[in-house]
Write a protein that holds these residues in place. Structure first.
Motif, PDB file in Angstrom:
ATOM      1  N   TYR A 183       0.856  -1.189   0.000  1.00 57.88           N
ATOM      2  CA  TYR A 183       0.000   0.000   0.000  1.00 57.88           C
ATOM      3  C   TYR A 183       0.896   1.244   0.000  1.00 57.88           C
ATOM      4  N   GLU A 198      -2.085  -7.954  -3.175  1.00 59.45           N
ATOM      5  CA  GLU A 198      -2.756  -6.717  -3.558  1.00 59.45           C
ATOM      6  C   GLU A 198      -1.742  -5.578  -3.605  1.00 59.45           C
ATOM      7  N   VAL A 253      -1.748  -1.380  -4.109  1.00 63.63           N
ATOM      8  CA  VAL A 253      -2.605  -0.202  -4.154  1.00 63.63           C
ATOM      9  C   VAL A 253      -1.726   1.044  -4.103  1.00 63.63           C
ATOM     10  N   ILE A 276      -2.229   5.279  -4.047  1.00 63.49           N
ATOM     11  CA  ILE A 276      -3.212   6.348  -3.914  1.00 63.49           C
ATOM     12  C   ILE A 276      -2.507   7.680  -3.660  1.00 63.49           C
ATOM     13  N   THR A 313       2.818   2.884 -12.938  1.00 64.37           N
ATOM     14  CA  THR A 313       1.871   1.763 -12.891  1.00 64.37           C
ATOM     15  C   THR A 313       2.127   0.698 -13.945  1.00 64.37           C
ATOM     16  N   SER A 324       0.564  -4.545 -11.621  1.00 64.17           N
ATOM     17  CA  SER A 324      -0.896  -4.621 -11.736  1.00 64.17           C
ATOM     18  C   SER A 324      -1.488  -4.364 -10.359  1.00 64.17           C
ATOM     19  N   GLY A 325      -2.488  -3.508 -10.294  1.00 66.96           N
ATOM     20  CA  GLY A 325      -3.079  -3.191  -9.011  1.00 66.96           C
ATOM     21  C   GLY A 325      -4.128  -2.124  -9.150  1.00 66.96           C
ATOM     22  N   ALA A 326      -4.490  -1.530  -8.032  1.00 67.44           N
ATOM     23  CA  ALA A 326      -5.503  -0.473  -7.993  1.00 67.44           C
ATOM     24  C   ALA A 326      -4.794   0.855  -7.755  1.00 67.44           C
ATOM     25  N   ARG A 378      -5.182   5.172  -8.006  1.00 67.79           N
ATOM     26  CA  ARG A 378      -6.081   6.307  -8.173  1.00 67.79           C
ATOM     27  C   ARG A 378      -5.480   7.547  -7.511  1.00 67.79           C
TER      28      ARG A 378
END
Length: 377
Positions: free
Chosen positions: A254, A283, A285, A287, A298, A302-304, A306
């Protein structure tokens, strides 16, 4: 440890002072005399070749006044470090360590074998490793408001400013890392790594490889840091996650409100993860991070993602004077997203790094900026 034993340790605790005119002239002699629960106070001055092993189960060691400087001067305890922490709950405050060398080219200022170690307000300069740990799965290391710098320019093995083995937990906050050479600024194999509110910026004289390397994955929170790669880096990756095999079964990364900087003119990976070497459910992430320089954030993970903002070279006010605030702040406030939390841990910063070392509390602003810095300077 039972309450009765803790009470007996507190009652029996003594203060042992080291320095000119004191009962102990050498730190090593105080280490031999100290009992569990004692406090070691080291007076200002230089202590050359005064290396030792701390076998106690509970101990506080602190420098008094101007920070005392421990210079290895060709000596090393157990062939490992200036100080070896055998297996205890040890607190170290206001000590400077310089020049650790070992025959295997892997000497450390501090070697944590086992136990719990907390280091505060301390300095690590010109050591083959600043702090190096063994691989006991119950060990824990906490670093607050400390400086790691000037890795030796050796070719025989990779010097790391901080190298953490497969231990239970690493936490680093309010600290500064710069001027690496070939090795990494921070390398952690810990099951749980928490890095927040630090200046991990190699600087123009640095030639480190990765700035942060988490080769075995694990549960990692990287929040509110300034992480920067020099133009002379040995590797085009700033943060590396899962590059080696033997990943922890619980692995997740994270990244929130970091400012990632690269001065490499031919491009860089601000983040690279190795999905085939991580558990399938790992995972990732990202942010509200800023990337400044030529490179990708990115594409290699691969991930989330934003609320992240790429800035071109020159997008920060003045990195040469360590001013990493972004240009166009008023516009950038409109692109951030709520950071939220993950696994019960808030991803919202509640502090920020402040020069020369340390942090200051951060009250939530009316609108957030991406990156590590929110306050006026």
């Amino acid at each position: 440890m039972g309450a009765g034993l803790l009470l007996s340790l507190d009652v029996a605790a003594a203060v042992l002072r080291v320095g000119p005119g004191e009962a102990f002239k050498r730190i090593a002699d105080a280490a031999k005399a100290a009992k569990d629960g004692d406090v070691i106070e080291i007076l200002s001055g230089e202590y050359r070749g005064d290396v030792t092993v701390w076998p106690q189960k509970k101990l506080t060691i602190r420098g008094m006044g101007e920070r005392p400087v421990l210079i290895a001067n060709g000596k090393i305890a157990r062939g490992k470090a200036i100080w070896v922490i055998a297996n205890g709950d040890i607190q170290i405050d206001n000590i400077e360590f310089r020049g650790a060398r070992a025959a295997d080219h892997n000497g450390a200022a501090i070697r944590l074998e086992r136990g719990r170690l907390e280091v505060r307000n301390s300095v690590f300069i010109d050591n083959q490793n600043g702090i190096l740990t063994a691989n006991f799965p119950d060990a824990e290391l906490f670093i607050r408001d400390s400086l790691f710098a000037q890795a030796p320019r050796q070719e025989q093995s990779l010097p790391h400013l901080l190298y953490v083995g497969r231990i239970a937990r690493l936490e680093v906050s309010g600290s500064r890392f710069h001027q690496g050479y070939r090795g990494h600024l921070i390398k952690s194999r810990a099951r749980h790594t928490d890095i927040r509110y630090n200046l991990i910026y190699d600087g123009p004289a640095g030639e480190a490889s990765y700035e942060i390397d988490l080769p075995n994955g694990g549960l990692a929170f990287i929040i509110g840091n300034i992480v920067g790669q020099s133009a002379n880096t040995q590797n085009p990756v700033v943060i590396s996650y899962g590059a080696e095999r033997h990943a922890w079964p619980e692995s997740a990364l994270y990244l929130s409100h970091n400012t990632l900087v690269s001065e490499r003119l031919t491009g860089t990976w601000f983040l690279r993860s190795w999905s085939k070497r991580l558990p399938p459910n790992a995972e990732i992430v990202g942010i509200n991070n800023i990337t400044a320089g030529i490179g990708a954030f990115t594409l290699a993970s691969s991930g989330a993602f934003r609320g992240n903002v790429p800035l071109p070279p020159g997008g920060l006010l003045d990195p040469e004077t360590l001013d990493f605030r972004p240009r166009g702040a008023d516009l950038l406030r409109h692109v951030t997203e709520p950071a939220g939390s993950a696994r019960g841990v808030s991803l919202v910063p509640d502090a920020e790094f402040v020069l020369p070392i340390g942090t200051r509390p951060l009250a939530p602003p009316s609108s957030w900026l991406p990156g590590a810095l929110q306050g006026e300077h």
